[in-house]
Structure formats: C-alpha cells, structure tokens
Write a protein that holds these residues in place. Structure first.
Motif, PDB file in Angstrom:
ATOM      1  N   UNK A  86      21.161 -43.329  22.430  1.00 45.52           N
ATOM      2  CA  UNK A  86      20.318 -44.506  22.238  1.00 45.52           C
ATOM      3  C   UNK A  86      19.156 -44.522  23.224  1.00 45.52           C
ATOM      4  N   UNK A  87      19.488 -44.284  24.482  1.00 46.76           N
ATOM      5  CA  UNK A  87      18.461 -44.349  25.528  1.00 46.76           C
ATOM      6  C   UNK A  87      17.396 -43.284  25.323  1.00 46.76           C
ATOM      7  N   UNK A  88      17.842 -42.058  25.036  1.00 49.55           N
ATOM      8  CA  UNK A  88      16.863 -40.979  24.878  1.00 49.55           C
ATOM      9  C   UNK A  88      16.014 -41.171  23.619  1.00 49.55           C
ATOM     10  N   UNK A  89      16.608 -41.689  22.577  1.00 51.07           N
ATOM     11  CA  UNK A  89      15.825 -41.949  21.360  1.00 51.07           C
ATOM     12  C   UNK A  89      14.785 -43.033  21.624  1.00 51.07           C
ATOM     13  N   UNK A  90      15.178 -44.013  22.397  1.00 51.07           N
ATOM     14  CA  UNK A  90      14.238 -45.088  22.730  1.00 51.07           C
ATOM     15  C   UNK A  90      13.063 -44.540  23.537  1.00 51.07           C
ATOM     16  N   UNK A  91      13.363 -43.626  24.441  1.00 47.66           N
ATOM     17  CA  UNK A  91      12.297 -43.017  25.239  1.00 47.66           C
ATOM     18  C   UNK A  91      11.384 -42.173  24.349  1.00 47.66           C
ATOM     19  N   UNK A  92      11.985 -41.444  23.414  1.00 53.65           N
ATOM     20  CA  UNK A  92      11.166 -40.642  22.503  1.00 53.65           C
ATOM     21  C   UNK A  92      10.193 -41.528  21.736  1.00 53.65           C
ATOM     22  N   UNK A  93      10.652 -42.751  21.470  1.00 58.03           N
ATOM     23  CA  UNK A  93       9.786 -43.651  20.728  1.00 58.03           C
ATOM     24  C   UNK A  93       8.704 -44.271  21.617  1.00 58.03           C
ATOM     25  N   UNK A  94       9.098 -44.620  22.841  1.00 59.52           N
ATOM     26  CA  UNK A  94       8.171 -45.337  23.731  1.00 59.52           C
ATOM     27  C   UNK A  94       7.249 -44.408  24.526  1.00 59.52           C
ATOM     28  N   UNK A  95       7.734 -43.224  24.810  1.00 63.23           N
ATOM     29  CA  UNK A  95       6.936 -42.305  25.643  1.00 63.23           C
ATOM     30  C   UNK A  95       6.793 -40.924  24.995  1.00 63.23           C
ATOM     31  N   UNK A  96       6.325 -40.884  23.763  1.00 62.80           N
ATOM     32  CA  UNK A  96       6.231 -39.575  23.099  1.00 62.80           C
ATOM     33  C   UNK A  96       5.302 -38.616  23.846  1.00 62.80           C
ATOM     34  N   UNK A 127      17.540 -43.148  12.129  1.00 63.77           N
ATOM     35  CA  UNK A 127      17.536 -41.870  12.856  1.00 63.77           C
ATOM     36  C   UNK A 127      18.583 -41.901  13.964  1.00 63.77           C
ATOM     37  N   UNK A 128      18.533 -42.940  14.751  1.00 64.24           N
ATOM     38  CA  UNK A 128      19.511 -43.104  15.828  1.00 64.24           C
ATOM     39  C   UNK A 128      20.933 -43.009  15.299  1.00 64.24           C
ATOM     40  N   UNK A 129      21.209 -43.764  14.259  1.00 63.93           N
ATOM     41  CA  UNK A 129      22.565 -43.794  13.712  1.00 63.93           C
ATOM     42  C   UNK A 129      22.976 -42.427  13.186  1.00 63.93           C
ATOM     43  N   UNK A 130      22.051 -41.765  12.517  1.00 63.50           N
ATOM     44  CA  UNK A 130      22.360 -40.434  11.984  1.00 63.50           C
ATOM     45  C   UNK A 130      22.736 -39.487  13.114  1.00 63.50           C
ATOM     46  N   UNK A 131      21.912 -39.461  14.127  1.00 64.35           N
ATOM     47  CA  UNK A 131      22.160 -38.560  15.249  1.00 64.35           C
ATOM     48  C   UNK A 131      23.500 -38.878  15.903  1.00 64.35           C
ATOM     49  N   UNK A 132      23.718 -40.153  16.173  1.00 60.31           N
ATOM     50  CA  UNK A 132      24.971 -40.537  16.826  1.00 60.31           C
ATOM     51  C   UNK A 132      26.171 -40.183  15.966  1.00 60.31           C
ATOM     52  N   UNK A 133      26.068 -40.525  14.704  1.00 62.17           N
ATOM     53  CA  UNK A 133      27.196 -40.293  13.803  1.00 62.17           C
ATOM     54  C   UNK A 133      27.565 -38.803  13.741  1.00 62.17           C
ATOM     55  N   UNK A 134      26.565 -37.974  13.500  1.00 61.45           N
ATOM     56  CA  UNK A 134      26.841 -36.539  13.347  1.00 61.45           C
ATOM     57  C   UNK A 134      27.390 -35.951  14.642  1.00 61.45           C
ATOM     58  N   UNK A 135      26.771 -36.293  15.755  1.00 64.82           N
ATOM     59  CA  UNK A 135      27.213 -35.695  17.013  1.00 64.82           C
ATOM     60  C   UNK A 135      28.578 -36.227  17.438  1.00 64.82           C
ATOM     61  N   UNK A 136      28.763 -37.528  17.373  1.00 62.79           N
ATOM     62  CA  UNK A 136      30.045 -38.086  17.821  1.00 62.79           C
ATOM     63  C   UNK A 136      31.191 -37.598  16.931  1.00 62.79           C
ATOM     64  N   UNK A 162      33.610 -40.919  25.742  1.00 61.88           N
ATOM     65  CA  UNK A 162      32.482 -40.229  25.103  1.00 61.88           C
ATOM     66  C   UNK A 162      31.760 -41.075  24.061  1.00 61.88           C
ATOM     67  N   UNK A 163      32.494 -41.871  23.319  1.00 60.09           N
ATOM     68  CA  UNK A 163      31.824 -42.665  22.288  1.00 60.09           C
ATOM     69  C   UNK A 163      30.793 -43.590  22.914  1.00 60.09           C
ATOM     70  N   UNK A 164      31.216 -44.300  23.943  1.00 59.67           N
ATOM     71  CA  UNK A 164      30.285 -45.211  24.613  1.00 59.67           C
ATOM     72  C   UNK A 164      29.232 -44.428  25.405  1.00 59.67           C
ATOM     73  N   UNK A 195      26.524 -28.809  24.328  1.00 60.16           N
ATOM     74  CA  UNK A 195      26.461 -30.186  23.838  1.00 60.16           C
ATOM     75  C   UNK A 195      25.264 -30.901  24.457  1.00 60.16           C
ATOM     76  N   UNK A 196      25.071 -30.712  25.745  1.00 59.85           N
ATOM     77  CA  UNK A 196      23.919 -31.335  26.412  1.00 59.85           C
ATOM     78  C   UNK A 196      22.605 -30.829  25.812  1.00 59.85           C
ATOM     79  N   UNK A 197      22.512 -29.518  25.588  1.00 63.89           N
ATOM     80  CA  UNK A 197      21.293 -28.976  24.981  1.00 63.89           C
ATOM     81  C   UNK A 197      21.045 -29.628  23.629  1.00 63.89           C
ATOM     82  N   UNK A 198      22.120 -29.819  22.894  1.00 61.83           N
ATOM     83  CA  UNK A 198      21.976 -30.419  21.575  1.00 61.83           C
ATOM     84  C   UNK A 198      21.489 -31.861  21.670  1.00 61.83           C
ATOM     85  N   UNK A 199      21.994 -32.571  22.659  1.00 59.67           N
ATOM     86  CA  UNK A 199      21.544 -33.954  22.852  1.00 59.67           C
ATOM     87  C   UNK A 199      20.058 -33.988  23.199  1.00 59.67           C
TER      88      UNK A 199
END
Lengths: 210, 210
Positions: free
Chosen positions: A97-107, A195-204, A88-90, A160-164
DNA sequence: CTTCAACCTGACCATACGGTCAGGAAAAGA
DNA sequence: TCTTTTCCTGACCGTATGGTCAGGTTGAAG
C-alpha cells in the motif's frame, strides 16, 4: 539531526527557493535523465535565473544527488509500515500500500532513482552498499522469521523483496506505458485502488499468506 | 518482409558494421541514457570513426530508434511462448521463463526500452499505441478465457501483465542494484534459476493456477 | 581496364552546455 | 545609521557535441 533553522526572512527565502529548485529538478531529471537535463531548463521551470541555481547548488551533480537522496528517504520511511506488523498479511500488505501510494504521489522521484540505478548508480553507490544493504538484510530476516513460524510459504526473501519493488515501482516508472494502454488516460482513483488490490492479492496468495 | 540481400562482399561489410554500431550503441545508450550518450563514445566502442556512424545512421535519434525497435522485436517473439499453451501454468510459466532469459541475455536493450518509456516514449509512442496495445488486448483476452474456464483465479488481466513485465524486467533494469545486494557479484547460473523459480512460483500460486 | 556507385574519414562548424565572476540589491546585526 | 553578510544575476568563457562535407578509397559491373 535535521534541526530547523530559526525562521527568519532569510532562511524562509532559502527554504522556499531550494524547494522550488528541487521540485523543478525532479521533474526535469525524470523527463530527460541526468545527461539530457539542462540547468537552463530547470531554471526556467523554477522561474529563476540559471546563475541563481548555481548559488544554491554549486554543480548539476550536487543538485541531482539531493533529488535522489530525497526519494530514497521517502522510501525508507514507507518501510516502517512493514516493521511493526504481526504477520506477513499486515506487514507486506501495508508495505505494498505504502509503495503504491508513493508511486502515485512521487512518480518523478521514482523515475530518477530508476535512472540512477540503471546507469550503474554512479552517484549513490555508497547508499546501495550501506543503507539499502542493511535495510534489505533486516527485512529478509523478518520474512524468514515469518516463514519459520509457518505464517507463509517458504520463498526466497530476497526475490520476494525484488518482486515487491518491481511491481510497485512499475506503476511510477512505466506510468506512461500504462497510461497509453489505458486509452491515453491516467489511472483513476478507482483504477489505482484496483491496481493495489490486484498486486496485494496475487502476491499475498502467491506467498501462501492468505 | 526482411528478405536477405545477396551476400556480396559489400553487403557483408554493411551488415557487419551495422551490427558493430548497434551493439556499441545499445551499451552506451543503456549506460548513459539518450542525452548522456555521445556519438563519439559509440564510435570509439565500435572501433569506427565518428563520421562513419553518420554514414550508416544519419542522426543520433535514428540510431537510437533502431536500438529500441530491436529489443521490442525480441520481446514480441518471446510472447509467442504464451500463445500456444494449453493453460496458464504452461503459458505464463513459459512467458516468465522467456522474459527472464531475455533480461539475462539483453540487459542493455531492456534498459534502453525502460529509459525510453520513462521519459515519455518520445520516439516510440506510435509503437505503444499500435503494436503493444494490440498485443496487450490479445493476451488479456487469453487470460480472461482461462479465468472463465476456471483454470485460474479471477484477477485483472492487465494488472497481471504489468506484474509479469515488472518482475521479469526488474532483473535487467535493476541488475546493478541486485548485484550490489548480492555482495557485488553478478547472479550465478544457480541464482538465476532460483530467481526464475521464485517468480514463477509466487505468481502462478498467486493467480491460483497451481 | 574503365566506369560508377558505395564506402570511408579527417577536418571543420555552429550551437549549446556547465560553470564563473564581478558587481549590485537586500536583509541582518550592531 | 553604518557595516557586514547573504542573496541575486547579466554577461561571459572554455569545452564538447551533433552533424557536415570535400575528397579519397574500394569493390562491383560491363
């Protein structure tokens, strides 16, 4: 599927104009919604006469459908990050990471999708019931496996998926609100990283995987 | 502010019709977006002639603005849950409960707000820059205090707030998607309860408050 | 009862929209 | 070169929309 047509001058023009139109359409649909968008505005933004749009895309809805399908494809590809991960960590980390990148590139694409779903998915309901449902079932099973193996706390995989989805897409869909609260400035590289780190940290940590 | 007018027959009619219109408008704006909504449709749904709508609300935009303001007010009130709490477990837990309950009771209002923000907040930008910004600053400070007191892990308060908004509102804004993935059925009482618990558990553990 | 203001509404209007089409330009193939 | 197919576009059309308005109705006040 998806074989490239022979790169003649004709096909080149077609590909180029379709891209031009799709890019403009994505932006206009995102900014105004399906109902508020006008073919004229899309045409202007693409730098083409309106009648030319109707040559490539017979109706407004057919153009819209393509825009929605495209962002959905991008998300599906990002999901691969989750599959071939040892735990799960990886897996979930990479997915965030991937979804955050998409949010940034394809808002804009993300917003169009959100609009579509919010309005009851009138044109992509079949996708929800087939592709998305299958995909969700598969990942829920994967998460359940991780839980059974004791690699994370027992949480409902669906929620969990909805939250992601919610947390990552929020940075695209509500980007304007975030920007306003950030003093009117778009998030910097550093802030996106945070932002990425915050999201990952809290969820993981939240799923007991850290 | 907000003093009630004397309850004469006249005022009663006015209040009743305004409510009728606002309820219909909320639904139509949520389902079709600002651009896709029509005054005629709202009128039909409210059971009033279209011209009567324009008597109470001069323009489509003025009606829309009221709908957006109303949901914003509701959210602000829910925020009180967070204020007079001894610590993050109670405060954030109560806030999640309240926001989830709103997502369930006012999904249309939530969608209208989401639409508005997604389209760049053309009519409520001033709210974002004043009321919302102030509110956010205050709660971020409160969270920071909890962190300083060692009651929760050091996370960026802003990103935590975004996560709270995203996860809770997702159940309203993407309700249709969730319903589809739930076999086409709306979430039951039990499932809503489970959703609340999942969100609270993951987030509260994620911020090290449990 | 009379007066007045608030409320109501069918009919109407200007505008803007999605979509069509005839006919011309340009590229591909023979 | 000649023919055929694809591409392009200005002008046009029917429809639907937000909004207006004149004239009528209803409730309140004196």
């Amino acid at each position: 599927m998806n074989e490239q047509p022979r790169p003649t001058r004709r096909n080149e023009i077609r590909a180029q104009n379709e891209t031009l139109i799709l890019r403009a359409a994505e932006k206009v649909f995102a900014e105004a919604g399906f109902g508020g968008a006008t073919m004229q505005l899309i045409a202007d933004m693409a730098g083409l006469p309106k009648a030319n749009l109707h040559y490539y895309f017979p109706t407004k809805e057919s153009l819209y459908r393509r825009v929605v399908q495209d962002i959905f494809e991008i998300w599906l590809q990002a999901a691969a990050a989750m599959d071939d991960a040892p735990g799960p960590v990886e897996g979930i980390g990479a997915y965030i990471d991937a979804k955050m990148e998409i949010s940034r590139r394809h808002p804009d694409g993300s917003k169009v999708w959100a609009s579509e779903v919010m309005h009851g998915a009138p044109v992509i309901q079949d996708y929800l019931e087939t592709t998305l449902r299958d995909w969700t079932r598969g990942r829920a099973a994967l998460i359940q496996r991780w839980i059974d193996e004791g690699r994370m706390a027992p949480v409902d995989p669906n929620h969990l998926l909805y939250m992601l989805w919610a947390t990552t897409q929020h940075y695209a869909d509500f980007g304007h609100q975030i920007e306003t609260l950030n003093g009117g400035r778009a998030l910097s590289d550093r802030q996106w990283q945070a932002a990425k780190e915050s999201v990952k940290q809290i969820i993981l940590r939240g799923i007991g995987a850290l």
